[in-house]
Design a protein around this motif. Structure first.
Motif, mmCIF file in Angstrom:
data_model
loop_
_atom_site.group_PDB
_atom_site.id
_atom_site.type_symbol
_atom_site.label_atom_id
_atom_site.label_comp_id
_atom_site.label_asym_id
_atom_site.label_seq_id
_atom_site.Cartn_x
_atom_site.Cartn_y
_atom_site.Cartn_z
ATOM 1 N N ALA A 1 -3.368 -5.083 -2.451
ATOM 2 C CA ALA A 1 -3.202 -3.626 -2.517
ATOM 3 C C ALA A 1 -2.332 -3.325 -3.730
ATOM 4 O O ALA A 1 -1.208 -3.826 -3.836
ATOM 5 N N ASP A 2 -2.836 -2.511 -4.644
ATOM 6 C CA ASP A 2 -2.147 -2.334 -5.924
ATOM 7 C C ASP A 2 -1.146 -1.183 -5.953
ATOM 8 O O ASP A 2 -0.443 -1.003 -6.946
ATOM 9 N N THR A 3 -1.043 -0.398 -4.889
ATOM 10 C CA THR A 3 -0.184 0.790 -4.906
ATOM 11 C C THR A 3 1.285 0.439 -5.119
ATOM 12 O O THR A 3 1.964 1.055 -5.940
ATOM 13 N N ALA B 1 0.793 -1.223 0.000
ATOM 14 C CA ALA B 1 0.000 0.000 0.000
ATOM 15 C C ALA B 1 0.827 1.276 0.000
ATOM 16 O O ALA B 1 0.295 2.345 0.287
ATOM 17 N N ASN B 2 2.135 1.181 -0.283
ATOM 18 C CA ASN B 2 2.907 2.411 -0.478
ATOM 19 C C ASN B 2 3.878 2.210 -1.637
ATOM 20 O O ASN B 2 3.798 1.219 -2.353
ATOM 21 N N SER B 3 4.791 3.144 -1.841
ATOM 22 C CA SER B 3 5.667 3.083 -3.020
ATOM 23 C C SER B 3 7.020 2.447 -2.742
ATOM 24 O O SER B 3 7.904 2.465 -3.608
ATOM 25 N N GLN C 1 2.053 -1.074 -8.651
ATOM 26 C CA GLN C 1 1.852 -0.048 -9.679
ATOM 27 C C GLN C 1 2.959 0.997 -9.635
ATOM 28 O O GLN C 1 3.408 1.479 -10.685
ATOM 29 N N ALA C 2 3.424 1.352 -8.429
ATOM 30 C CA ALA C 2 4.527 2.310 -8.307
ATOM 31 C C ALA C 2 5.789 1.761 -8.967
ATOM 32 O O ALA C 2 6.538 2.501 -9.623
#
Length: 208
Positions: free
Chosen positions: A172-174, A144-146, A177-178
């Protein structure tokens, strides 16, 4: 006048790269993702596997036993000055950044948090890239973070392999995706295919 035919040179088959380490990072939803991947690893998997997971400090110590219950390889918490052995899974301890030194031993650090966390995936990935270079595979899973994005770029700069879980199926895709947004990811795969891809990195498994 007769023409002499010129035969084309026979192309030499390319040798498959031999990898020397797999580094995996995850956060929210990471336990289930890790269990899927580690369960798929065969007992003769020939690389060290290093895991950084964002987990609450009060239950991080449970992670090796939870993963060890489904993994055919030994799973333990990484310790200061311990060598990264082949065929072994190591988990970063709570509240410490985990690094790899040039002689391929672990080092622990209490430096500032990166992306608000310690241990941080970026720290491990950058240190491992410096040591293993093109023979490192870095894997970013759900989160959930980068954290992990900068580390993915470090691995790519050194010629390593970068793999990411498909954000569409991540809890959680964050985080995946980052990593993808850096433009430094070699493959984006659903979890089952990602596990198969990692299995193929071992020197005694078919190269995928």
């Amino acid at each position: 006048m007769t023409r002499t035919s010129r035969s084309k040179p026979i192309a030499k088959p390319q040798r498959s790269k031999i990898f020397e380490m797999v580094a995996i990072g995850c956060s929210a939803g990471g336990l289930d993702a890790l269990r899927t991947i580690l369960k798929a690893l065969p007992a003769d998997f020939s690389l060290p596997v290093i895991v950084v997971a964002h987990t609450p400090p009060d239950n991080s110590y449970l992670l090796p036993s939870l993963l060890g219950a489904v993994c055919k390889l030994p799973v333990s918490e990484a310790r200061e000055r311990e060598p990264a052995l082949t065929g072994h899974v190591y988990v970063a301890p709570p509240n410490y950044h985990l690094l790899i030194e040039q002689h391929r031993h672990f080092a622990l650090s209490v430096d500032d948090r990166v992306c608000y966390v310690r241990p941080a995936i970026d720290v491990l990935f950058a240190a491992a890239a410096d040591v293993y270079g093109e023979f490192l595979a870095g894997v970013v899973l759900t989160g959930a973070n980068s954290d992990g994005a900068e580390g993915i770029k470090a691995i790519k700069r050194r010629g390593g392999l970068t793999l990411v879980q498909d954000p569409k199926e991540a809890y959680a895709d964050t985080m995946p995706q980052a990593a993808i947004d850096t433009g430094a990811v070699d493959q984006v795969l659903p979890l089952a295919a990602l596990a198969e891809r990692i299995c193929g990195l071992s020197s005694n498994r078919p190269k995928l």
